[in-house]
Design a protein around this motif. Structure first.
Motif, short mmCIF file in Angstrom:
data_model
loop_
_atom_site.label_atom_id
_atom_site.label_comp_id
_atom_site.label_asym_id
_atom_site.label_seq_id
_atom_site.Cartn_x
_atom_site.Cartn_y
_atom_site.Cartn_z
N LYS A 194 0.77 -1.34 0.14
CA LYS A 194 0.04 -0.18 -0.04
C LYS A 194 0.72 1.10 0.11
N SER A 195 2.16 1.10 0.17
CA SER A 195 3.22 2.16 0.06
C SER A 195 4.49 1.99 -0.48
N VAL A 196 5.05 2.88 -0.67
CA VAL A 196 6.40 2.74 -1.15
C VAL A 196 7.37 1.99 -0.22
N ALA A 197 7.24 2.39 1.13
CA ALA A 197 7.73 1.61 2.17
C ALA A 197 7.56 0.32 2.10
N ASP A 198 6.38 -0.19 1.80
CA ASP A 198 5.83 -1.60 1.74
C ASP A 198 6.59 -2.15 0.74
N LYS A 199 6.68 -1.44 -0.37
CA LYS A 199 7.47 -2.37 -1.39
C LYS A 199 8.87 -2.41 -1.19
N GLU A 200 9.63 -1.35 -0.54
CA GLU A 200 10.91 -1.37 -0.34
C GLU A 200 11.04 -2.63 0.77
N LEU A 201 10.35 -2.84 1.46
CA LEU A 201 10.26 -3.76 2.76
C LEU A 201 10.02 -5.35 2.03
N LEU A 202 9.36 -5.41 1.12
CA LEU A 202 9.21 -6.72 0.35
C LEU A 202 10.51 -6.86 -0.36
N SER A 203 11.03 -6.06 -1.17
CA SER A 203 12.31 -6.14 -1.91
C SER A 203 13.54 -6.62 -0.90
N ALA A 204 13.47 -5.84 0.18
CA ALA A 204 14.50 -6.30 1.13
C ALA A 204 14.43 -7.59 1.93
N VAL A 205 13.30 -7.88 2.05
CA VAL A 205 13.16 -9.26 2.77
C VAL A 205 13.20 -10.49 1.82
N MET A 206 13.05 -10.25 0.40
CA MET A 206 13.08 -11.35 -0.70
C MET A 206 14.60 -11.36 -0.92
N GLU A 207 15.31 -10.25 -0.78
CA GLU A 207 16.80 -10.37 -1.03
C GLU A 207 17.66 -10.44 0.16
N LEU A 208 16.63 -10.78 1.33
CA LEU A 208 17.44 -10.77 2.57
C LEU A 208 18.53 -9.84 2.98
N ASP A 209 18.15 -8.55 2.74
CA ASP A 209 18.90 -7.39 2.96
C ASP A 209 18.33 -6.84 4.34
N ASN A 210 19.03 -6.96 5.32
CA ASN A 210 18.58 -6.68 6.73
C ASN A 210 18.41 -5.04 7.01
N GLU A 211 19.63 -4.62 6.40
CA GLU A 211 19.58 -3.04 6.64
C GLU A 211 18.68 -2.31 5.94
N VAL B 94 16.66 -15.92 10.54
CA VAL B 94 16.55 -15.49 11.82
C VAL B 94 16.76 -13.98 11.98
N PRO B 95 17.75 -13.39 11.49
CA PRO B 95 18.01 -12.02 11.75
C PRO B 95 16.57 -11.28 11.05
N LEU B 96 16.07 -11.37 10.12
CA LEU B 96 15.01 -10.80 9.65
C LEU B 96 13.76 -11.02 10.44
N ILE B 97 13.70 -12.15 11.07
CA ILE B 97 12.59 -12.51 12.05
C ILE B 97 12.53 -11.51 13.24
N LYS B 98 13.82 -11.56 13.69
CA LYS B 98 14.01 -10.81 14.87
C LYS B 98 13.73 -9.16 14.52
N ILE B 99 14.18 -8.76 13.31
CA ILE B 99 13.81 -7.49 12.97
C ILE B 99 12.37 -6.98 12.97
N LEU B 100 11.79 -8.04 12.16
CA LEU B 100 10.27 -7.84 12.03
C LEU B 100 9.57 -7.72 13.43
N LEU B 101 9.98 -8.61 14.32
CA LEU B 101 9.43 -8.84 15.71
C LEU B 101 9.62 -7.70 16.31
N ASP B 102 10.87 -7.09 16.35
CA ASP B 102 11.13 -5.69 16.75
C ASP B 102 10.38 -4.65 16.53
#
Length: 467
Positions: free
Chosen positions: A204-221, A246-254
């Motif tokens: 629904k937003s640019v930030a959502d698209k950026e998050l999707l790309s980051a998770v698909m590419e395992l880019d934590n930062e 696991v790093p991404l799971i922790k980031i999302l839970l945080d």
């Protein structure tokens, strides 16, 4: 006659310079009047060869001597298309900088260089073409495929991410069969790409698209940055569990992701991690309070799905956290033990049967116990004795042991281990040579050998095709 021979020698020298990467030979041929646009019987010119060999310095020299930058061979390929098709980034960059048209189309089917780049799966080539204003939504004239359709078709997840990052990309375009790229990916069983495209439609937003790309590419930062920009942490939680990060799971839970978030298929991140055999991800989710007995649409729990994932580590973790070992699905009334038998995983079957709470007398929708189901499927109960280190092994031939470990065993030692969890576990091609040029070389036992190989691999969940 002498002039024709001289021209041939010049052309030979010109092409030889391309193969030998010799600037001296090339300049010599050009000084004596070699035709830089002279074509071969297939319509290829020296510029096509230079693009194929990815030699940018040769491309510059040829273009400086009036080579036609968009000359087509008999199949309609320009030098840029040749570079894109073969993943030659440097050649593509030089051709584009010297005037190549990124939107030139092949006469036969309307493919552009960007379409052809999907074959190479080269992220740098695709990025180069997009930077040069290649039409990201161009459609072929036959199947009406966009580059995104082709990326989905070829299961090129890295290119799907790159295309979707472009604000001009339209993922809703339909092909000639009225399919979006997501539908094409689903029909090709490219499930990760299909999930990516499905989730993209929900952004629904640019930030959502950026998050999707980051998770698909395992880019934590990049994921952290998107979340700080207001991205929905629950959007990609299942993807992080599927990838076992696991790093991404922790980031999302945080960032307030719901550990028991239920997606459109009625499953939680824990179920996804169990299905994909991601032991580390399962541990992390359980540590953060994931419900071990949460039920899906068919009343399946994570332990049911873990049987398909085939990871002993996942099963042990779930059992230690109180997973209901006798839980039954709604449709077939399968317990985890029934599923272990269904997938013919002898190790997991033994693990479940040895558990103090396992009730092996429970029957499924056809009134079959797990043992009766095994007998019906022809799955023999093999002996799995304890070794000195406490682990159970199979008593089988070396060949069967190797195939079993390739197709069935799925112990996850880290989140980066390659996992084979799809149904079927793999595809096996059997080439059976029976008849030969000499009749006396006929192999009488070929058919029998082929049948045994087919049976062996089919038993271990592979799709077998024999030629």
């Amino acid at each position: 006659m002498e002039k024709s021979l001289f021209v041939c020698i010049l052309l030979d020298l010109l092409l030889w310079s391309l193969i030998e990467n010799s600037e001296k030979h090339l300049r010599t041929a050009l000084e004596y009047g070699a035709n830089v646009n002279l074509t071969s019987p297939t319509g290829s010119c020296p510029l096509h060869v230079a693009a194929l060999l990815d030699l940018p310095w040769l491309i510059r020299i040829l273009l400086d001597h009036k080579a036609t930058v968009d000359q087509k061979d008999e199949s309609g390929y320009t030098p840029l298309m040749v570079a894109a098709l073969n993943g030659k980034t440097d050649a593509a960059r030089v051709l584009l900088s010297m005037g190549a048209d990124p939107n030139m189309k092949r006469p036969s089917n309307g493919e552009t260089a960007l379409h052809l780049a999907m074959n190479s799966k080269s992220r740098t080539v695709v990025g180069t073409l997009l930077d040069a204003d290649a039409d990201i939504n161009a459609q072929t004239s036959d199947r009406k495929f966009t580059p995104l359709h082709l990326a989905a078709w070829f299961n090129a997840g890295n290119l799907v991410s790159l295309l979707l990052e472009d604000p001009l990309c339209d993922a809703t375009i339909l092909d000639s069969a009225e399919r979006t790229a997501a539908i094409v990916a689903t029909e090709k069983s490219n499930h990760h790409v299909a999930e990516h495209l499905r989730l993209f439609a929900m952004t629904k937003s640019v930030a959502d698209k950026e998050l999707l790309s980051a998770v698909m590419e395992l880019d934590n930062e990049a994921a952290k940055k998107a979340l700080m920009g207001g991205a929905n942490a629950n959007l990609c939680f299942h993807v992080a569990a599927m990838k076992g990060s696991v790093p991404l799971i922790k980031i999302l839970l945080d960032h307030q992701a719901n550990v028991d978030e239920i997606n459109s298929l009625g499953i939680t991140p824990l179920m996804v991690a169990a299905l994909n055999g991601n032991t580390d991800a399962v541990k992390e989710l359980l540590l953060n309070g994931a419900k071990v007995n949460q039920k899906g649409i068919d009343n399946e729990i994570a332990l049911h799905l873990a049987m398909k994932g085939g990871s002993h580590g996942v099963v042990n973790e779930l059992l230690e956290k109180g997973a209901d070992i006798n839980a039954q699905t709604k449709s077939k009334k399968f317990t985890p033990l029934h599923f272990a038998v269904h997938f013919n995983d002898q190790y997991l079957r033994k693990v479940l049967e040895m558990h103090t709470k396992c009730d092996a007398t429970i029957v499924d929708w056809k009134d079959r116990t797990a043992d009766q189901l095994a007998e019906e499927r022809g799955h023999q109960h093999e002996t799995l004795p304890d070794t000195p280190d406490g682990k159970m092994i199979k008593l089988m031939s070396v060949e069967c042991w190797l195939i079993h470990n390739i197709l069935l065993q799925s112990e996850r030692v880290s989140e980066n281990v390659y996992k084979v969890t799809s149904p079927p576990r793999g595809k096996v091609l059997v080439f059976n040579y029976e008849n030969f040029e000499k009749k006396e070389d006929y192999r009488k036992g070929a058919v029998w050998d082929s049948k045994k190989v087919e049976k062996l691999f089919a038993k271990h969940c592979a799709r077998v095709t024999t030629f």
